[in-house]
Design a protein around this motif. Structure first.
Motif, mmCIF file in Angstrom:
data_model
loop_
_atom_site.group_PDB
_atom_site.id
_atom_site.type_symbol
_atom_site.label_atom_id
_atom_site.label_comp_id
_atom_site.label_asym_id
_atom_site.label_seq_id
_atom_site.Cartn_x
_atom_site.Cartn_y
_atom_site.Cartn_z
ATOM 1 N N ASP A 191 11.001 8.236 7.837
ATOM 2 C CA ASP A 191 11.431 8.928 6.613
ATOM 3 C C ASP A 191 10.484 10.083 6.292
ATOM 4 O O ASP A 191 10.925 11.159 5.856
ATOM 5 N N GLN A 192 9.184 9.865 6.504
ATOM 6 C CA GLN A 192 8.220 10.938 6.235
ATOM 7 C C GLN A 192 8.413 12.106 7.194
ATOM 8 O O GLN A 192 8.372 13.264 6.797
ATOM 9 N N ILE A 228 3.249 10.068 0.736
ATOM 10 C CA ILE A 228 2.433 9.060 0.060
ATOM 11 C C ILE A 228 2.855 7.661 0.477
ATOM 12 O O ILE A 228 2.008 6.784 0.730
ATOM 13 N N ALA A 229 4.170 7.429 0.566
ATOM 14 C CA ALA A 229 4.660 6.119 0.994
ATOM 15 C C ALA A 229 4.212 5.816 2.420
ATOM 16 O O ALA A 229 3.807 4.683 2.739
ATOM 17 N N ALA A 230 4.276 6.811 3.297
ATOM 18 C CA ALA A 230 3.857 6.610 4.684
ATOM 19 C C ALA A 230 2.360 6.337 4.770
ATOM 20 O O ALA A 230 1.917 5.493 5.557
ATOM 21 N N LEU A 231 1.551 7.046 3.971
ATOM 22 C CA LEU A 231 0.113 6.823 3.977
ATOM 23 C C LEU A 231 -0.218 5.418 3.492
ATOM 24 O O LEU A 231 -1.051 4.722 4.094
ATOM 25 N N ARG A 247 -0.477 13.082 11.387
ATOM 26 C CA ARG A 247 0.660 13.822 10.836
ATOM 27 C C ARG A 247 0.657 13.772 9.311
ATOM 28 O O ARG A 247 0.903 14.770 8.633
ATOM 29 N N VAL A 248 0.349 12.605 8.762
ATOM 30 C CA VAL A 248 0.274 12.467 7.307
ATOM 31 C C VAL A 248 -0.865 13.312 6.750
ATOM 32 O O VAL A 248 -0.730 13.955 5.703
ATOM 33 N N HIS A 269 -6.833 13.184 0.088
ATOM 34 C CA HIS A 269 -5.888 12.288 0.758
ATOM 35 C C HIS A 269 -5.823 12.627 2.248
ATOM 36 O O HIS A 269 -5.795 11.732 3.101
ATOM 37 N N ALA A 270 -5.801 13.922 2.549
ATOM 38 C CA ALA A 270 -5.790 14.345 3.946
ATOM 39 C C ALA A 270 -7.072 13.906 4.649
ATOM 40 O O ALA A 270 -7.037 13.458 5.806
#
Length: 277
Positions: free
Chosen positions: A80-81, A94-97, A124-125, A137-138
């Protein structure tokens, strides 16, 4: 990354729902900080909240002893991300992280192939977070990717992630001495992960000193250039330049110290890269 089967195990579905809800809740705080233009001041506090939200999911994540043989557990969220439209990208990222944090820190052990997928996902995130301005976050995502690449003994990819991590930390830092030093480190050697960049600075230094010494030495140009090159690598004694003007001798001293420092840093970084110390 391949998608999950049409009927994933119950623990996968329930955890995906839990991650999605926690990510949506966290996204509200992120959007509020962005609306107030306070991201740089409050992103550290945001990450603390992200850790708490992730911990809640981890505490309730109790998979069975078996696992999906090939896919990552939360491949649906990762897909999805990857495929998210621009207006949904931040939410999906954010959900993927959060899902990747749960998966990497959860009780299930990943295979080599799954670890490689997870590292690419974190990378990738991290890229997506950096593009969105979520620099800390990165930094977290790139650090997680680097840790996995270390386990996989893939040092070149690890260095790329550590470089990206330092770049995010630099750009997220407040103005001051620390940020200035990071900018110098970036320009000179890519935060230590691109040591060959220093060779360009060595060439630039040699050019500047050759021209400057040739202008003030009152010696044949060829002699001035030769002396400058020799002095950069091996400082000359006082007897070698006894008849030279004082300004030229001062330049030679400055050049010798500059060359010693530059080459020492270059070889130290090169040895660290070669032997992975």
């Amino acid at each position: 990354m391949s998608a999950l089967s049409p009927e994933p195990p119950d623990y996968v579905e329930s955890t995906i729902i839990r991650v999605t809800r926690r990510a949506d809740r966290y996204l509200e705080y992120v959007n509020d900080v962005l609306r107030r233009n306070a991201l740089r001041a409050e992103e550290g506090a945001l990450l603390d909240r992200f850790e708490r939200e992730t911990a809640v999911v981890l505490d309730r994540y109790h998979p069975p002893s078996t696992r999906l043989p090939n896919n990552l557990v939360f491949a649906q969220l990762y897909d999805d991300q990857r495929d998210a439209l621009p207006d949904e990208r931040r939410r999906a990222t954010i959900a993927a992280l959060m899902a990747a944090e749960v998966e990497s820190r959860g009780p299930l052990r990943q295979t080599q192939a799954q670890n490689a997928q997870l590292a690419e996902l974190f990378k990738r995130v991290g890229t997506a977070c950096e593009a969105d301005g979520l620099l800390l976050h990165a930094e977290l995502a790139f650090e997680r990717a680097a840790d996995i690449y270390l386990l996989l003994n893939q040092h070149v990819k690890r260095d790329h992630c550590l470089f990206a991590k330092e770049r995010c930390r630099h750009h997220a830092a407040k103005p001051g001495w620390g940020r200035a030093m990071a900018a110098i480190s970036s320009a000179l050697c890519g935060y230590g992960y691109q040591p060959y960049r220093l060779l360009l600075w060595v060439l630039a230094q040699l050019l500047v000193f050759c021209v400057a010494i040739a202008l003030v030495a009152r010696q044949p140009v060829s002699d001035s250039i030769y002396t400058s090159f020799a002095n950069y690598l091996n400082p000359l004694g006082t007897g070698d330049t006894a008849t030279w003007p004082g300004a030229a001798r001062v330049l030679l001293v400055i050049e010798s110290y500059t060359g010693y420092l530059s080459l020492s840093v270059f070889f130290a970084l090169l040895v660290r890269r070669w032997f992975r110390t």
